[in-house]
Design an enzyme around this catalytic site. Structure first.
Site, PDB file in Angstrom:
ATOM      1  N   PHE A 129       0.873  -1.175   0.000  1.00  0.00           N
ATOM      2  CA  PHE A 129       0.000   0.000   0.000  1.00  0.00           C
ATOM      3  C   PHE A 129       0.907   1.221   0.000  1.00  0.00           C
ATOM      4  CE2 PHE A 129      -2.765   2.974   2.516  1.00  0.00           C
ATOM      5  CZ  PHE A 129      -3.976   2.823   1.831  1.00  0.00           C
ATOM      6  N   ALA A 130       0.894   1.997  -1.084  1.00  0.00           N
ATOM      7  CA  ALA A 130       1.850   3.095  -1.223  1.00  0.00           C
ATOM      8  C   ALA A 130       1.128   4.438  -1.170  1.00  0.00           C
ATOM      9  CB  ALA A 130       2.635   2.945  -2.524  1.00  0.00           C
ATOM     10  N   LEU A 131       1.042   4.987   0.053  1.00  0.00           N
ATOM     11  CA  LEU A 131       0.345   6.253   0.260  1.00  0.00           C
ATOM     12  C   LEU A 131       1.327   7.348   0.704  1.00  0.00           C
ATOM     13  CD1 LEU A 131      -2.476   7.685   0.517  1.00  0.00           C
ATOM     14  CD2 LEU A 131      -2.561   6.871   2.869  1.00  0.00           C
ATOM     15  N   ALA A 136       4.324  14.070   2.851  1.00  0.00           N
ATOM     16  CA  ALA A 136       2.885  13.873   3.093  1.00  0.00           C
ATOM     17  C   ALA A 136       2.659  12.476   3.674  1.00  0.00           C
ATOM     18  CB  ALA A 136       2.089  14.046   1.790  1.00  0.00           C
ATOM     19  N   GLN A 283       2.231  -6.598  46.169  1.00  0.00           N
ATOM     20  CA  GLN A 283       1.056  -5.812  45.748  1.00  0.00           C
ATOM     21  C   GLN A 283       1.396  -4.866  44.591  1.00  0.00           C
ATOM     22  OE1 GLN A 283      -0.938  -3.931  49.028  1.00  0.00           O
ATOM     23  NE2 GLN A 283      -1.888  -5.856  49.650  1.00  0.00           N
ATOM     24  N   GLN A 341       9.359  -3.806  32.562  1.00  0.00           N
ATOM     25  CA  GLN A 341       9.734  -3.378  33.918  1.00  0.00           C
ATOM     26  C   GLN A 341       9.746  -4.560  34.880  1.00  0.00           C
ATOM     27  OE1 GLN A 341      10.629  -0.316  34.145  1.00  0.00           O
ATOM     28  NE2 GLN A 341      10.996  -0.171  36.348  1.00  0.00           N
ATOM     29  N   GLY A 345      16.257  -6.625  34.335  1.00  0.00           N
ATOM     30  CA  GLY A 345      17.356  -6.680  33.359  1.00  0.00           C
ATOM     31  C   GLY A 345      17.051  -7.586  32.184  1.00  0.00           C
ATOM     32  N   GLU A 368      -0.480   3.771   9.470  1.00  0.00           N
ATOM     33  CA  GLU A 368      -1.924   3.790   9.177  1.00  0.00           C
ATOM     34  C   GLU A 368      -2.666   4.855   9.996  1.00  0.00           C
ATOM     35  OE1 GLU A 368      -3.884  -0.026   8.534  1.00  0.00           O
ATOM     36  OE2 GLU A 368      -1.887  -0.876   8.272  1.00  0.00           O
TER      37      GLU A 368
HETATM   38  N1  COS Z   1     -14.326   7.411   4.363  1.00  0.00           N
HETATM   39  C1  COS Z   1     -14.868   8.001   3.255  1.00  0.00           C
HETATM   40  N2  COS Z   1     -14.693   9.315   2.974  1.00  0.00           N
HETATM   41  C2  COS Z   1     -13.934  10.045   3.819  1.00  0.00           C
HETATM   42  C3  COS Z   1     -13.348   9.485   4.961  1.00  0.00           C
HETATM   43  C4  COS Z   1     -13.581   8.113   5.221  1.00  0.00           C
HETATM   44  N3  COS Z   1     -13.056   7.534   6.293  1.00  0.00           N
HETATM   45  N4  COS Z   1     -12.663  10.453   5.619  1.00  0.00           N
HETATM   46  C5  COS Z   1     -12.827  11.579   4.916  1.00  0.00           C
HETATM   47  N5  COS Z   1     -13.590  11.335   3.827  1.00  0.00           N
HETATM   48  C6  COS Z   1     -14.009  12.299   2.818  1.00  0.00           C
HETATM   49  C7  COS Z   1     -14.658  13.498   3.504  1.00  0.00           C
HETATM   50  O1  COS Z   1     -16.042  13.259   3.694  1.00  0.00           O
HETATM   51  C8  COS Z   1     -14.417  14.588   2.495  1.00  0.00           C
HETATM   52  O2  COS Z   1     -15.336  14.431   1.419  1.00  0.00           O
HETATM   53  P1  COS Z   1     -15.985  15.702   0.664  1.00  0.00           P
HETATM   54  O3  COS Z   1     -14.818  16.402   0.006  1.00  0.00           O
HETATM   55  O4  COS Z   1     -16.920  15.085  -0.322  1.00  0.00           O
HETATM   56  O5  COS Z   1     -16.642  16.503   1.725  1.00  0.00           O
HETATM   57  C9  COS Z   1     -13.040  14.269   1.944  1.00  0.00           C
HETATM   58  O6  COS Z   1     -12.874  12.851   2.152  1.00  0.00           O
HETATM   59  C10 COS Z   1     -11.931  15.029   2.631  1.00  0.00           C
HETATM   60  O7  COS Z   1     -11.991  14.761   4.017  1.00  0.00           O
HETATM   61  P2  COS Z   1     -11.336  15.695   5.130  1.00  0.00           P
HETATM   62  O8  COS Z   1     -11.719  17.115   4.854  1.00  0.00           O
HETATM   63  O9  COS Z   1     -11.633  15.138   6.465  1.00  0.00           O
HETATM   64  O10 COS Z   1      -9.772  15.544   4.786  1.00  0.00           O
HETATM   65  P3  COS Z   1      -8.468  16.104   5.499  1.00  0.00           P
HETATM   66  O11 COS Z   1      -7.498  16.479   4.456  1.00  0.00           O
HETATM   67  O12 COS Z   1      -8.799  17.115   6.537  1.00  0.00           O
HETATM   68  O13 COS Z   1      -7.810  14.775   6.142  1.00  0.00           O
HETATM   69  C11 COS Z   1      -7.097  13.231   7.856  1.00  0.00           C
HETATM   70  C12 COS Z   1      -8.122  14.202   7.230  1.00  0.00           C
HETATM   71  C13 COS Z   1      -5.938  13.898   8.578  1.00  0.00           C
HETATM   72  C14 COS Z   1      -7.982  12.514   8.850  1.00  0.00           C
HETATM   73  C15 COS Z   1      -6.547  12.240   6.795  1.00  0.00           C
HETATM   74  O14 COS Z   1      -5.652  12.872   5.926  1.00  0.00           O
HETATM   75  C16 COS Z   1      -5.839  11.021   7.426  1.00  0.00           C
HETATM   76  O15 COS Z   1      -6.485  10.052   7.841  1.00  0.00           O
HETATM   77  N6  COS Z   1      -4.498  11.062   7.498  1.00  0.00           N
HETATM   78  C17 COS Z   1      -3.683   9.947   7.965  1.00  0.00           C
HETATM   79  C18 COS Z   1      -3.331   9.094   6.828  1.00  0.00           C
HETATM   80  C19 COS Z   1      -2.592   7.896   7.185  1.00  0.00           C
HETATM   81  O16 COS Z   1      -3.146   6.982   7.765  1.00  0.00           O
HETATM   82  N7  COS Z   1      -1.296   7.888   6.808  1.00  0.00           N
HETATM   83  C20 COS Z   1      -0.482   6.756   7.011  1.00  0.00           C
HETATM   84  C21 COS Z   1      -0.182   6.156   5.670  1.00  0.00           C
HETATM   85  S1  COS Z   1      -0.677   4.517   5.540  1.00  0.00           S
HETATM   86  S2  COS Z   1       0.726   3.549   6.477  1.00  0.00           S
END
Ligand code: COS
Length: 384
Positions: A129-131, A136, A283, A341, A345, A368
């Protein structure tokens, strides 16, 4: 032996109870000989064993699944909890087959499901899973990897980092900016084969609890349009909905680590003598054990509540999944710290299980969605 009374909770069905019993037996037999020296080789071997055991069938959507519930999230949680209790790397191998193919299970069309999911189940393809990107990780809407349409293809350019299974994966679920709108509304998701020209592993990353992790670069990497998951511009929602399912399972893995730490602690404190009596008679020890047991039950309630809600009540479990992940990972860190703890050791000595758990748990509070992101999600959901 970890407490099994949670298996009688109404969140679970009888087939889950059978699954847990069968996996327990399998794990005790198959996972005690895991070699941690060659991490890549071990992960490949674990994927093979998990496939042979039939456990990977639970990591992907079954062909006959109800489209509203393609994954049995309670089964995913039970499997992760059990595997994590036996071996962190086995849990990792199982979890990544699920997360890496999760967006295909949830959003893939028939052709993509047919091309990838049977291979993931059979262990023939390793998934990732490449996010995350260097700039970012928590702020997904800021990701910069671009995907530009060109005929029947999209051309990907950019960098992904901290990618689990990076280097050993056969394909990556990649999130990139297609630019339909600014921010979160301009992302799309793609399935990209590791062998695609232009995709390269630019760096392998070493971490405190070793597992395959890498930085990946895309340099004019051409991906067929048919490999897009969901609609163009819907990538943010694809990512979030996938994470909603798998975040509860991260909580389950943390729960497995915490249960193992408690097991180790009970054995140790009943055997180890201090001031002429077992350590468990003090305890101060009992107060720690009470806190550990309570934290574990609270985590289990939140994890199985989230999983049951996704399976039986609601298609969106953002709040429940965030609560489960946040509480279970933070609590497991505390539980394992108490275990270290009480081991004294020995607790910080390489080769001790609690020392390994202390390293294993740390990343779960980050990946995640870090604990801070989960708090943000819960607060937003609570404020409405
Ligand atoms: N399911 C479906 N839709 C979702 C959703 C979900 N769980 N969460 C948000 N959305 C939708 C929102 O409804 C919104 O839709 P509209 O544009 O139609 O209104 C859109 O997505 C944007 O949502 P939001 O405004 O909440 O986005 P943000 O940019 O504020 O992001 C966070 C919110 C920080 C919560 C998000 O970026 C996040 O979860 N970040 C962490 C990511 C992560 O897990 N990174 C690790 C990488 S994987 S190892």
């Amino acid at each position: 032996m970890a407490d099994r009374s949670f298996l009688d909770w109404p969140f679970l069905d009888d087939h889950h109870r059978r699954l847990a019993a069968e996996l327990e037996e399998w794990a005790a037999r198959e996972l005690h000989t895991i070699d941690h020296d060659d991490v890549d080789g071990t992960c490949r071997e674990l994927v093979r064993r998990l496939a042979t055991g039939g456990w990977l069938t639970h990591a992907t959507a079954r062909p006959d699944a109800d489209p509203a519930h393609p994954l049995d999230v309670r089964a995913l949680c039970l499997i992760r909890e059990t595997l994590a209790r036996h071996s962190g790397l086995a849990d990792f191998a199982f979890a990544m087959q699920g997360l890496g193919s999760g967006a295909i299970s949830l959003f893939g069309d028939a052709a993509l499901r047919e091309e990838y999911l049977p291979a993931v189940r059979a262990g023939r393809k390793i998934a990732a899973f490449a996010l995350s990107e260097p700039e970012a990780g928590s702020d997904v809407a800021a990701l910069a990897t671009s995907a530009v349409p060109d005929g029947d293809h999209y051309v990907l350019n950019g960098i992904k980092t901290w990618i689990s299974n990076g280097g050993i994966a056969d394909f990556y679920t990649v999130f990139a900016r297609t630019g339909e709108a600014p921010g979160a509304r301009g992302l799309s998701a793609f399935v990209v084969d590791a062998a695609t020209p232009g995709l390269a592993i630019s760096e392998r990353i070493r971490v405190i609890a070793p597992h395959p992790l890498a930085t990946i670069t895309f340099n004019n990497c051409r991906v067929p349009r048919s490999h897009m998951l969901g609609a163009s511009g819907a990538g943010f929602k694809v990512a979030m909905a996938t994470l909603d399912v798998f975040r509860a399972t991260v909580g389950a893995a943390a729960l497995g680590f915490a249960r193992r730490a408690l097991d180790e602690t009970l054995r140790h404190t009943m055997q180890r003598k201090l001031f002429g009596a077992p350590l468990a008679d003090l305890q101060m020890t009992q107060a720690k054990i009470a806190d550990m047991a309570l934290a574990i039950d609270a985590s289990a309630l939140l994890v199985y509540r989230a999983a049951w809600t996704r399976d039986c009540v609601a298609s969106r479990v953002t709040r429940e999944a965030a609560m489960a992940k946040l509480h279970a990972t933070e609590a497991a860190q505390q539980v394992i710290d108490q275990a270290v703890q009480l081991f004294g050791g020995r607790g910080v000595t390489h080769g001790e299980k609690v020392e390994e758990l202390y390293r294993e748990i740390r990343a779960l509070r980050i990946y995640e969605g870090a604990s801070e992101v989960q708090r943000l999600v819960i607060a937003r959901q609570t404020l409405g």
